[in-house]
Design a protein around this motif. Structure first.
Motif, short mmCIF file in Angstrom:
data_model
loop_
_atom_site.label_atom_id
_atom_site.label_comp_id
_atom_site.label_asym_id
_atom_site.label_seq_id
_atom_site.Cartn_x
_atom_site.Cartn_y
_atom_site.Cartn_z
N LEU A 185 18.87 2.29 -27.99
CA LEU A 185 19.72 2.41 -26.81
C LEU A 185 21.18 2.31 -27.20
O LEU A 185 21.54 1.59 -28.15
CB LEU A 185 19.38 1.31 -25.80
CG LEU A 185 17.94 1.31 -25.27
CD1 LEU A 185 17.72 0.15 -24.32
CD2 LEU A 185 17.61 2.63 -24.59
N CYS A 251 19.32 -13.08 -20.97
CA CYS A 251 18.89 -11.82 -20.35
C CYS A 251 17.40 -11.93 -20.04
O CYS A 251 16.61 -12.29 -20.91
CB CYS A 251 19.17 -10.62 -21.25
SG CYS A 251 18.51 -9.05 -20.61
N VAL A 253 14.18 -9.65 -18.76
CA VAL A 253 13.67 -8.30 -18.52
C VAL A 253 12.40 -8.44 -17.68
O VAL A 253 11.41 -9.01 -18.14
CB VAL A 253 13.38 -7.56 -19.84
CG1 VAL A 253 12.90 -6.14 -19.55
CG2 VAL A 253 14.64 -7.52 -20.70
N THR A 278 10.67 -1.41 -21.14
CA THR A 278 10.81 -2.86 -21.26
C THR A 278 10.93 -3.28 -22.71
O THR A 278 11.78 -4.11 -23.07
CB THR A 278 9.59 -3.55 -20.60
OG1 THR A 278 9.53 -3.18 -19.22
CG2 THR A 278 9.70 -5.05 -20.72
N SER A 280 11.97 -1.48 -25.24
CA SER A 280 13.24 -1.01 -25.78
C SER A 280 14.38 -1.92 -25.34
O SER A 280 15.28 -2.24 -26.13
CB SER A 280 13.50 0.43 -25.33
OG SER A 280 12.46 1.29 -25.74
N SER A 281 14.35 -2.35 -24.08
CA SER A 281 15.41 -3.22 -23.58
C SER A 281 15.38 -4.59 -24.25
O SER A 281 16.43 -5.15 -24.60
CB SER A 281 15.27 -3.38 -22.07
OG SER A 281 15.35 -2.13 -21.42
N HIS A 284 16.74 -4.21 -27.79
CA HIS A 284 18.18 -3.93 -27.76
C HIS A 284 18.99 -5.18 -27.43
O HIS A 284 20.00 -5.46 -28.09
CB HIS A 284 18.46 -2.84 -26.73
CG HIS A 284 19.91 -2.51 -26.58
ND1 HIS A 284 20.63 -1.82 -27.53
CD2 HIS A 284 20.80 -2.81 -25.58
CE1 HIS A 284 21.88 -1.68 -27.14
NE2 HIS A 284 22.01 -2.27 -25.95
N MET A 285 18.56 -5.95 -26.45
CA MET A 285 19.30 -7.14 -26.06
C MET A 285 19.23 -8.22 -27.13
O MET A 285 20.19 -8.97 -27.34
CB MET A 285 18.78 -7.67 -24.72
CG MET A 285 18.86 -6.66 -23.57
SD MET A 285 20.47 -5.88 -23.40
CE MET A 285 21.46 -7.25 -22.82
N ILE A 355 17.34 -7.28 -16.03
CA ILE A 355 16.97 -5.87 -16.13
C ILE A 355 15.54 -5.73 -15.64
O ILE A 355 14.64 -6.44 -16.12
CB ILE A 355 17.08 -5.37 -17.58
CG1 ILE A 355 18.50 -5.58 -18.11
CG2 ILE A 355 16.70 -3.90 -17.68
CD1 ILE A 355 18.67 -5.23 -19.58
N TRP A 430 20.29 4.68 -19.40
CA TRP A 430 21.08 3.50 -19.78
C TRP A 430 22.57 3.81 -19.60
O TRP A 430 23.32 2.99 -19.06
CB TRP A 430 20.75 3.15 -21.22
CG TRP A 430 21.08 1.76 -21.65
CD1 TRP A 430 22.18 1.37 -22.36
CD2 TRP A 430 20.30 0.56 -21.43
NE1 TRP A 430 22.13 0.03 -22.60
CE2 TRP A 430 20.99 -0.50 -22.05
CE3 TRP A 430 19.11 0.31 -20.79
CZ2 TRP A 430 20.52 -1.80 -22.03
CZ3 TRP A 430 18.63 -0.99 -20.77
CH2 TRP A 430 19.33 -2.03 -21.38
#
Length: 452
Positions: A185, A251, A253, A278, A280-281, A284-285, A355, A430
């Motif tokens: 992302l 964060c 998700v 989910t 991928s997020s 990434h975070m 998210i 995104w």
């Protein structure tokens, strides 16, 4: 090296096991020998009797010798890697060691694998000398996430004449974990608050005065030199000083797994896209330095330990990411009908960035999501309209009034909400969410500047 070792000796079954391993050739020889013996007895032919005895004895002797052969072979298996994204290949390395003092004959090695990983691999191993080894490998691939057992290994032993064939199995197996696809992302800022995207690191403050120090309960691993003995005596349990230290931004998700929220199944379904998004997020975070957790509609939180269920220190991020990926590898639809349990987890305090990957929503669940926004520093929602995912491309698009109404309600509550069309690219969505947030922030700033 993963996998187990074992011995191919089998003391159970006796001669019956050996006879059950007769091949078609061995059974034919045995039947021909018995028939010849009977004919020789009826006709009084001694020469035919000798031939019949020879034909009948040959497969029996081969079965007995093969069964009595004491091959001692150790086997092991190694996965590279043991956790692989859906659609990618993993290599399985097999190793056979002859731990006896005698060489083996011709061996056939096969490994049991689920049908979704491909055909069952088989290998023919030449004569293995005493103390020698043989190594072979094969590839497996699955488009479906999940946990798949590999093994146990099986060896087929045969005699030089092909009269008898015995199968010996090892007892151990390994597990291949196929995790969701993870898409890289872009680095965007999904919330306007510093604490939401990691540039500003919060600090838990300890006041300077001896009596004003903010204490907390003792946790396993805390330094005993930080124990506050006066407060320990007051509360009757170990209390430690909360020192000033950097705290990672948070964060959460949220993955909506309700079965009623999605239609269709398979690798290209809306639910699988949500699971992949989910994953991928989360990755990434974590790479951005956030303390992350996975939350589902039924209230399940991963990782479950640590401060409020979030990942701990930096050295624990890799373990936490692996745990969340393993959870997403086997996650399935829930029987729930609402998001209230997830809201109960989020209502405890400010959770930083939120998210959410959501399926079909009704008005009641949209209202619950609007309340979640009040408990987060920033909120981004990806809404999947499952009807557009199961409808054929040639069909006439249906009405979108319901989805637009849900989007409007979420945006009015402060969410950055975008719809997910069929086969959408998460990286593009995104960026779209970032542009939408930036536009909303600019509009809000202009409107606020005009007020005197």
């Amino acid at each position: 090296m993963s996998g187990g070792t074992g011995d191919t000796e089998d003391e159970k079954g006796g001669l019956r096991t050996a006879l059950a391993g007769l091949t078609t050739r061995g059974r034919s020889f045995l039947a021909a020998g018995v028939a010849a013996v009977i004919c020789a007895y009826v006709l009084g032919q001694s020469d035919l009797l000798r031939v019949g005895l020879l034909l009948a004895a040959l497969p029996l002797v081969c079965a007995t010798v093969l069964y009595r052969t004491r091959y001692r072979v150790a086997g092991s298996r190694r996965l590279s890697p043991g956790r692989v994204p859906a659609g990618s290949e993993a290599r399985v390395h097999l190793r056979m060691d002859n731990v006896s003092r005698l060489p083996t004959g011709l061996l056939m090695l096969q490994d049991r694998v689920p049908y979704v990983l491909g055909p069952r691999p088989r290998f023919v191993l030449d004569r293995v000398e005493a103390g020698g080894r043989r190594e072979v490998s094969y590839r497996v691939r699955s488009d479906l996430r999940g946990r798949y057992p590999l093994g146990p290994l099986q060896l087929r032993l045969t005699d030089p004449f092909g009269m008898c064939e015995l199968t010996r199995s090892f007892s151990t197996y390994d597990t291949l974990t196929v995790i969701p696809r993870v898409e890289p992302l872009p680095t965007v800022r999904l919330t306007g608050e510093a604490k939401g995207y990691g540039e500003g690191r919060q600090r838990s403050l300890a006041l300077a005065g001896e009596d004003d120090i903010i204490p907390r309960g003792y946790r396993h691993g805390d330094d005993l030199r930080r124990v506050h003995w006066r407060l320990t005596a007051r509360y009757g349990e170990l209390m430690v000083r909360r020192e000033e230290q950097p705290q990672r931004s948070r964060c959460t998700v949220l993955l909506d797994t309700r079965g009623i929220a999605y239609q269709g199944a398979g690798p290209d379904s809306a639910f699988e896209w949500a699971v992949s998004g989910t994953a991928s997020s989360l990755v990434h975070m974590l790479e951005r330095g956030f303390s992350v957790r996975l939350l589902t509609d039924d209230g399940s939180s991963v990782p479950g330990e640590g401060a409020d269920g979030f990942t701990g220190a930096s050295q624990q991020s890799a373990d936490a990411a692996g745990l969340m990926m393993d959870t997403l590898a086997v996650i399935d639809h829930s029987d729930g009908t609402g998001l209230s349990r997830a809201y109960d987890i989020l209502r405890s305090g400010n959770e930083g960035l939120l998210i959410a990957f959501l399926g079909d929503l009704d008005e009641e669940q949209t209202t619950v999501l609007a309340k979640m926004r009040q408990r987060s520093g920033g909120a981004v929602a990806f809404l999947l309209d499952s009807e557009t995912w199961v409808r054929e491309p040639t069909d006439v698009p249906g009405p979108l009034d319901r989805s637009e109404d849900r989007l409007r309600m979420l945006r009015e509550a402060g969410w950055t909400a975008v719809t997910v069309p069929r086969g959408a690219d998460l990286a593009d969505l995104w960026r779209l969410a970032d542009r939408q947030r930036t536009g909303a922030a600019s509009t809000g700033s202009t409107a606020g500047g005009g007020v005197r």
